[in-house]
Scaffold this motif. Structure first.
Motif, mmCIF file in Angstrom:
data_model
loop_
_atom_site.group_PDB
_atom_site.id
_atom_site.type_symbol
_atom_site.label_atom_id
_atom_site.label_comp_id
_atom_site.label_asym_id
_atom_site.label_seq_id
_atom_site.Cartn_x
_atom_site.Cartn_y
_atom_site.Cartn_z
ATOM 1 N N VAL A 90 0.872 -1.173 0.000
ATOM 2 C CA VAL A 90 0.000 0.000 0.000
ATOM 3 C C VAL A 90 0.911 1.226 0.000
ATOM 4 N N THR A 91 0.586 2.207 -0.820
ATOM 5 C CA THR A 91 1.389 3.428 -0.815
ATOM 6 C C THR A 91 0.780 4.410 0.181
ATOM 7 N N LEU A 92 1.597 4.856 1.122
ATOM 8 C CA LEU A 92 1.182 5.902 2.061
ATOM 9 C C LEU A 92 1.827 7.189 1.552
ATOM 10 N N GLY A 115 2.068 -6.383 10.355
ATOM 11 C CA GLY A 115 2.084 -6.440 8.897
ATOM 12 C C GLY A 115 1.988 -5.079 8.222
ATOM 13 N N PHE A 116 1.602 -4.027 8.989
ATOM 14 C CA PHE A 116 1.348 -2.714 8.366
ATOM 15 C C PHE A 116 2.637 -2.105 7.804
ATOM 16 N N HIS A 117 3.660 -2.006 8.618
ATOM 17 C CA HIS A 117 4.898 -1.379 8.142
ATOM 18 C C HIS A 117 5.516 -2.149 6.973
ATOM 19 N N ALA A 118 5.436 -3.478 7.044
ATOM 20 C CA ALA A 118 6.030 -4.295 5.972
ATOM 21 C C ALA A 118 5.318 -4.022 4.638
ATOM 22 N N ALA A 119 4.050 -3.622 4.713
ATOM 23 C CA ALA A 119 3.290 -3.384 3.479
ATOM 24 C C ALA A 119 3.520 -1.980 2.909
ATOM 25 N N PRO A 156 -2.700 0.348 -4.205
ATOM 26 C CA PRO A 156 -3.746 0.963 -3.379
ATOM 27 C C PRO A 156 -3.097 2.052 -2.536
ATOM 28 N N VAL A 157 -3.822 3.147 -2.312
ATOM 29 C CA VAL A 157 -3.134 4.331 -1.772
ATOM 30 C C VAL A 157 -3.877 4.925 -0.576
ATOM 31 N N ILE A 158 -3.107 5.416 0.388
ATOM 32 C CA ILE A 158 -3.650 6.185 1.505
ATOM 33 C C ILE A 158 -2.940 7.534 1.455
ATOM 34 N N VAL A 159 -3.716 8.585 1.222
ATOM 35 C CA VAL A 159 -3.131 9.922 1.070
ATOM 36 C C VAL A 159 -3.427 10.735 2.325
ATOM 37 N N ILE A 160 -2.417 11.405 2.871
ATOM 38 C CA ILE A 160 -2.658 12.303 4.005
ATOM 39 C C ILE A 160 -2.035 13.673 3.714
#
Ligand code: SAH
Length: 364
Positions: A90-92, A115-119, A156-160
């Motif tokens: 996932v792209t942050l 698993g979050f950081h690894a992704a 898949p992307v999470i934009v902040i």
């Protein structure tokens, strides 16, 4: 802004002749600059030549006030990843990360989410070389890349984005019997406001529900922000994901302008310290809500959003762990959520595409 610091300093009128000289050359060659062009050049010069944050700088932002802010955005981002059913990649993407403080707090706060950081593919969009260096230094230990545009993202992307949209240029229409565009010219050895004919593309963005204008009324519009948001919506549709924008702004358009310059924690006239002051404008949340062709959530007040994510519980836990900081933590909580401080003026809007019909932080 962004917001004024605690200690006020007197204005020191140091002007950068170099940058003003550049403006003068462009005005001589092409005629008066619309406010948007003027603002874009001033913001780029400003951020490219300094780290503006903190008491010694020009302004302070929410992540610089307390670690709780980045932690709450971290809880939001991790929840989105879980709602996405934990994709392997996932792209942050953070827009305008400043000193990188928000991202650092977000990463620390989510270290235990399995698993979050690894992704994570962490991508930063940042105009300033000075701030890119700060971000690199604070984010050591995490694989981070800098992108020049939103096109460099395909997972898949999470934009902040915190206080990013307020730095994108606005333009001004002014009514003088007919609508004209406000512009910056060079007169009598200095910068001054003037007018030029209003282009149909700009007039087309005027809200239809405003009262009849009186002579002198100004209407602020931001085609640059709308076109940037168009890129965000296109990214969400192509990659799927969610985006979160936090900024100060309003939800009902009205005549008047919000363009402001902050120089060492004091407001100053926008032409006085061109390129040396933090220049921003409040975000028209209705415009960026109505432009969306993806799911929209909010806008909510910053207070409501942070409370939905449990910032008050986080404050209590921090106070318990560190009783001698009880008062500081209480003060920070107040600054972030109280309506006399950032709680109401700051708003949060969320967008999503291809996810569950709800979005974390925006209520049931
Ligand atoms: N989000 C940070 C910083 C907010 S200040 C915080 O909350 O502390 C605005 C940020 O946006 C700065 O990092 C600035 O350099 C960056 N910025 C401004 N205009 C930009 C643009 N057009 N493209 C990319 N970054 C920009």
């Amino acid at each position: 802004m962004h917001i004024m610091g605690q200690d006020q300093r007197s204005l020191d009128c140091a002007r950068d002749e170099g940058f003003v000289g550049e403006l003068r050359s462009e005005i001589m060659a092409k005629g008066p600059l619309d406010i948007g062009r003027f603002m874009a050049l001033a913001v780029e010069h400003y951020y490219s030549t300094r780290d503006p944050f903190g008491e010694k700088g020009d302004f302070t932002t929410a992540p610089e006030i307390s670690q709780m802010f980045g932690e709450m955005i971290g809880a939001w981002a991790a929840q989105i990843w879980i709602d996405m059913e934990k994709p392997k990649r996932v792209t942050l993407l953070e827009l305008g990360p400043g000193r990188g403080t928000l991202m650092a707090d977000l990463l620390r706060g989510t270290a235990k989410v399995e698993g979050f950081h690894a992704a994570l593919d962490i991508a930063l969009l940042e105009i300033s070389p000075v701030l890119r260096e700060r971000q690199k230094a604070i984010l050591t230990g995490h694989p981070v890349r800098w992108v020049e545009s939103l096109e460099a993202v395909d997972n898949p992307v999470i934009v902040i984005a915190n206080e990013f949209l307020d730095a994108l240029p606005v333009r001004h229409l002014q009514y003088n019997g007919e609508w004209q565009e406000r512009a910056v010219g060079f007169e009598g050895g200095g910068l001054g406001f003037t007018h030029k004919p209003a282009l149909p593309e700009l007039l087309a963005l005027m809200p239809k529900d405003l009262p009849r204008p009186k002579a002198g009324d100004i209407l602020e519009l931001s085609p640059a922000r709308l076109s940037f948001m168009g890129e965000v919506f296109a990214l969400l549709k192509q990659a799927t994901g969610a985006a979160l924008f936090i900024d100060y702004g309003y939800t009902r358009p009205a005549y008047g302008e919000t363009l402001q310059a902050l120089y060492r924690h004091e407001y100053c006239p926008v032409l006085d310290h061109a390129g040396e002051a933090d220049m921003t404008a409040h975000v028209d949340f209705r415009a960026i809500e109505q432009a969306a062709d993806v799911n929209v959530f909010g806008p909510l007040t910053q207070a409501q959003f942070l409370l939905n994510l449990g910032i008050d519980h986080r404050a209590r836990a921090l106070q318990k762990a560190s009783p001698r900081h009880t008062e500081d933590i209480e003060k920070a909580l107040r600054r972030l959520t109280h309506s006399d401080e950032m709680g109401t003026l700051f708003k949060v809007i969320g967008y999503s595409y291809g996810l569950t019909p709800r979005l974390a932080g925006f209520g049931p």
